[in-house]
Design an enzyme around this catalytic site. Structure first.
Site, PDB file in Angstrom:
ATOM      1  N   ALA A  15      40.577  41.864  31.164  1.00 50.85           N
ATOM      2  CA  ALA A  15      40.044  43.182  30.799  1.00 50.85           C
ATOM      3  C   ALA A  15      39.896  44.114  31.995  1.00 50.85           C
ATOM      4  CB  ALA A  15      38.699  43.021  30.095  1.00 50.85           C
TER       5      ALA A  15
ATOM      6  N   SER B 101     101.402  46.430  37.587  1.00 52.31           N
ATOM      7  CA  SER B 101     100.295  47.176  38.167  1.00 52.31           C
ATOM      8  C   SER B 101     100.153  48.558  37.558  1.00 52.31           C
ATOM      9  CB  SER B 101     100.518  47.329  39.681  1.00 52.31           C
ATOM     10  OG  SER B 101     100.515  46.055  40.264  1.00 52.31           O
TER      11      SER B 101
ATOM     12  N   ALA C  76      97.354  44.732  39.502  1.00 51.42           N
ATOM     13  CA  ALA C  76      96.330  45.596  40.093  1.00 51.42           C
ATOM     14  C   ALA C  76      96.211  46.907  39.326  1.00 51.42           C
ATOM     15  CB  ALA C  76      96.690  45.881  41.550  1.00 51.42           C
TER      16      ALA C  76
ATOM     17  N   GLY D 213      31.059  42.029  33.079  1.00 52.03           N
ATOM     18  CA  GLY D 213      31.034  40.764  33.811  1.00 52.03           C
ATOM     19  C   GLY D 213      31.802  39.665  33.103  1.00 52.03           C
TER      20      GLY D 213
ATOM     21  N   ARG E  38      42.719  48.762  42.569  1.00 56.63           N
ATOM     22  CA  ARG E  38      43.350  48.692  43.896  1.00 56.63           C
ATOM     23  C   ARG E  38      44.867  48.555  43.851  1.00 56.63           C
ATOM     24  NH1 ARG E  38      40.582  44.277  47.271  1.00 56.63           N
ATOM     25  NH2 ARG E  38      39.765  43.474  45.309  1.00 56.63           N
TER      26      ARG E  38
ATOM     27  N   ASP F 199      45.033  37.473  36.065  1.00 59.24           N
ATOM     28  CA  ASP F 199      45.594  37.915  37.350  1.00 59.24           C
ATOM     29  C   ASP F 199      45.664  36.766  38.351  1.00 59.24           C
ATOM     30  OD1 ASP F 199      42.888  37.650  37.708  1.00 59.24           O
ATOM     31  OD2 ASP F 199      42.593  39.606  38.660  1.00 59.24           O
TER      32      ASP F 199
HETATM   33  C1  UD1 Z   1      34.728  35.937  39.892  1.00 57.08           C
HETATM   34  C2  UD1 Z   1      33.637  34.871  39.963  1.00 57.08           C
HETATM   35  C3  UD1 Z   1      33.592  34.302  41.386  1.00 57.08           C
HETATM   36  C4  UD1 Z   1      34.956  33.754  41.786  1.00 57.08           C
HETATM   37  C5  UD1 Z   1      36.031  34.822  41.593  1.00 57.08           C
HETATM   38  C6  UD1 Z   1      37.392  34.234  41.814  1.00 57.08           C
HETATM   39  C7  UD1 Z   1      31.936  35.535  38.404  1.00 57.08           C
HETATM   40  C8  UD1 Z   1      30.610  36.177  38.233  1.00 57.08           C
HETATM   41  N1  UD1 Z   1      32.397  35.475  39.623  1.00 57.08           N
HETATM   42  O1  UD1 Z   1      34.416  36.954  40.816  1.00 57.08           O
HETATM   43  O2  UD1 Z   1      32.616  33.276  41.472  1.00 57.08           O
HETATM   44  O3  UD1 Z   1      34.924  33.321  43.121  1.00 57.08           O
HETATM   45  O4  UD1 Z   1      35.975  35.353  40.261  1.00 57.08           O
HETATM   46  O5  UD1 Z   1      38.329  35.257  41.822  1.00 57.08           O
HETATM   47  O6  UD1 Z   1      32.516  35.068  37.461  1.00 57.08           O
HETATM   48  N2  UD1 Z   1      36.989  40.336  33.969  1.00 57.08           N
HETATM   49  C9  UD1 Z   1      36.936  40.754  32.669  1.00 57.08           C
HETATM   50  N3  UD1 Z   1      35.832  41.401  32.236  1.00 57.08           N
HETATM   51  C10 UD1 Z   1      34.779  41.646  33.047  1.00 57.08           C
HETATM   52  C11 UD1 Z   1      34.842  41.202  34.379  1.00 57.08           C
HETATM   53  C12 UD1 Z   1      35.966  40.543  34.810  1.00 57.08           C
HETATM   54  O7  UD1 Z   1      37.865  40.557  31.898  1.00 57.08           O
HETATM   55  O8  UD1 Z   1      33.805  42.227  32.566  1.00 57.08           O
HETATM   56  C13 UD1 Z   1      38.184  39.635  34.417  1.00 57.08           C
HETATM   57  C14 UD1 Z   1      38.943  40.420  35.468  1.00 57.08           C
HETATM   58  O9  UD1 Z   1      39.952  41.212  34.892  1.00 57.08           O
HETATM   59  C15 UD1 Z   1      39.552  39.314  36.324  1.00 57.08           C
HETATM   60  C16 UD1 Z   1      38.552  38.176  36.194  1.00 57.08           C
HETATM   61  O10 UD1 Z   1      37.795  38.447  35.043  1.00 57.08           O
HETATM   62  O11 UD1 Z   1      40.777  38.857  35.808  1.00 57.08           O
HETATM   63  C17 UD1 Z   1      37.640  38.050  37.399  1.00 57.08           C
HETATM   64  O12 UD1 Z   1      36.997  39.245  37.643  1.00 57.08           O
HETATM   65  P1  UD1 Z   1      36.775  39.755  39.122  1.00 57.08           P
HETATM   66  O13 UD1 Z   1      35.913  40.963  39.067  1.00 57.08           O
HETATM   67  O14 UD1 Z   1      38.046  39.815  39.843  1.00 57.08           O
HETATM   68  O15 UD1 Z   1      36.006  38.514  39.751  1.00 57.08           O
HETATM   69  P2  UD1 Z   1      34.636  38.526  40.472  1.00 57.08           P
HETATM   70  O16 UD1 Z   1      33.570  38.962  39.506  1.00 57.08           O
HETATM   71  O17 UD1 Z   1      34.769  39.250  41.716  1.00 57.08           O
END
Ligand code: UD1
Ligand code: CA
Length: 456
Positions: free
Chosen positions: A10, A403, A378, A78, A15, A102
């Site tokens: 999601a 040719s 050719a 989250g 970046r 990802d």
């Molecule tokens: C998360 C972990 C962290 C771990 C890291 C590895 C948590 C709280 N933290 O960090 O411990 O070391 O991944 O990369 O879980 N996503 C959603 N919806 C949301 C939030 C995130 O779908 O509301 C998805 C993102 O698209 C991504 C993945 O979850 O694919 C991880 O999210 P990201 O924000 O990159 O990871 P962190 O929270 O930094």
């Protein structure tokens, strides 16, 4: 116990600086999300749920042919909140594997470790040790080395920040436990998010044992947040693929200068020179040699063929012992029998070319049926298109096309027939006949060449 996979996809991926949702960026010619879906499939998942938010409809469209379940996370609150969106559709009896859209290079072997020998409702984390753990959730263990919590970078104390063992995010838990734990998550942390990782402390509070597995290589659990990271994943993938080819008996001039975007199957003693790109499904038989700078897409090339430099081959089937290029372009629908020679600057399309026939230079052969032992001179062109319709050219065994011949289709050239050079052939030629269709040569003996008058 059934296995259900939840893929988190999601996030926005700001970046990347891209109009495309992050998970649709590609590694080895395939979207990262597709890599992860394929892994879920290889694991034999009973159901795959994908949590989408940013660019939801584009993401959905990109995988519409696959039988997956979608969960919309309208607001990204989250990782715990994300998993919760998929939860209602998950069976209470399932073991749930959480993957990230990802993190494309996770291997089925590693995930199998995550599940093997574990109790049905086990909570198992996939962790990795990083020299630089910055940004990741740290794995916190007690004096007895038991895992007690995961603490995010932004919430960690200085002592916790020193920990090099980090959470990859990939984990396995029972649906039963998730359905109990996730509603209890609180967003009282530095980011104001519902952290999935907080379920670890909940499990510990219930005296549950937390299992840990290690990733075999950090790149396997590396996510792509930037195009730089995407490129590192690409190179890692390609290096692994090149290594596999060599293990299977192919010689590579430079393992760092080959790209495989799909599957490449090679026989024994295949040689591949530098800068070749393979796309889709390509099969190279024993003893095939590919020259530098070739681009080969969805093609089968049988034993002992030689493809010389700078050739582009797509949707083509090549039998044994053919010689192709340099600078040949074989387009979809080309079928070459044993021992065919296609030389430089020859383009073919929907062309069946029989055994030991030769098209050696500067030709276009489209919508054509060519017999065996035919020599195409050719500069021969099959004029297969009148601006609306396509027509077929047939050339029977052992014919000789002089040719610079234009074959205006539909037209057929009989067995052993000969065409004089420079002919424009508009009518059929019977077996053994000679056809010449060009203006007769005139020699003018009284001709005087103009003379330049010198200026003084
Ligand atoms: C998360 C972990 C962290 C771990 C890291 C590895 C948590 C709280 N933290 O960090 O411990 O070391 O991944 O990369 O879980 N996503 C959603 N919806 C949301 C939030 C995130 O779908 O509301 C998805 C993102 O698209 C991504 C993945 O979850 O694919 C991880 O999210 P990201 O924000 O990159 O990871 P962190 O929270 O930094
Ligand atoms: Ca985050």
């Amino acid at each position: 116990m059934t296995l259900e996979v939840v893929i988190l996809a999601a996030g926005q991926g700001s970046r990347m600086r891209s109009k495309r949702p992050k998970v649709l960026h590609e590694v080895a010619g395939k979207s990262m999300l597709r890599h992860v879906i394929d892994v879920a499939e290889k694991m034999g998942a009973d159901k795959t749920h994908i949590v989408i938010g940013h660019g939801a409809s584009v993401v959905k469209d990109s995988v519409k042919q696959i039988d997956v379940l979608w969960a919309l996370q309208a607001e990204q609150k989250g990782t715990g909140h994300a998993v919760a969106q998929a939860l209602p559709a998950i069976s209470d009896k399932a073991q749930v594997l959480i993957l990230y859209g990802d993190v494309p290079l996770i291997s089925p072997e590693t995930i199998r470790k995550l599940h093997s020998d574990k109790a049905d409702d086990a909570l198992t984390l996939l962790t990795v040790n990083l020299d630089d753990p910055t940004g990741y959730g740290r794995i916190i263990r007690d004096d007895g080395k038991k895992v007690v919590a995961i603490v995010e970078q932004k919430d960690a104390t200085p002592e916790q920040l020193i920990v090099k063992e980090v959470n990859t995010g990939i984990m396995s838990a029972s649906a039963k436990n998730l359905k109990r734990w996730l509603p209890q998550l609180q967003a009282n942390n530095a980011q104001g998010e519902y952290y999935l990782t907080d379920i670890v402390a909940m499990a510990v509070a219930e005296n549950m044992n937390i299992n840990v597995c290690h990733a075999s290589h950090p790149m396997e659990v590396q996510g792509a947040n930037t195009r730089q990271q995407l490129q590192l994943l690409e190179r890692y993938y390609q290096q692994q693929a090149a290594d596999m080819l060599m293990t299977n008996g192919a010689t590579l001039a430079d393992a760092g200068r080959i790209d495989i975007r799909g599957t490449l199957q090679t026989g024994e003693d295949v040689f591949i020179d530098i800068n070749c790109v393979f796309e889709g499904d390509v099969v190279l038989g024993d003893g095939v040699s590919i020259g530098p700078n070739c681009h080969i897409i969805n093609a089968t090339i049988a034993a002992n063929c030689e493809v010389k430099s700078n050739s582009v081959i797509e949707g083509t089937v090549v039998a044994e012992g053919c010689s192709i290029g340099p600078f040949a372009r074989l387009r979809p629908g080309t079928v070459l029998a044993n021992g065919v020679k296609i030389g430089n600057f020859v383009e073919t399309k929907k062309a069946n070319i029989g055994e030991d026939s030769k098209v050696s230079h500067l030709s276009y052969i489209g919508d054509a049926e060519i017999g065996r032992d035919v020599n195409v001179g050719a500069g021969t062109i099959t004029c297969n298109y009148d601006g609306v319709n396509k027509f077929k050219t047939e050339i029977a065994d052992n014919a000789f096309v002089g040719s610079n011949t234009a074959l205006v289709a539909p037209v057929s050239v009989g067995k052993n027939a000969t065409i004089g050079a420079g002919s424009t052939i508009t009518g059929n030629i019977a077996e053994g006949e000679l056809a010449i269709a060009r203006a007769k040569q005139r020699n003018i003996s009284t001709w005087k060449r103009p003379v330049k008058i010198p200026r003084d």
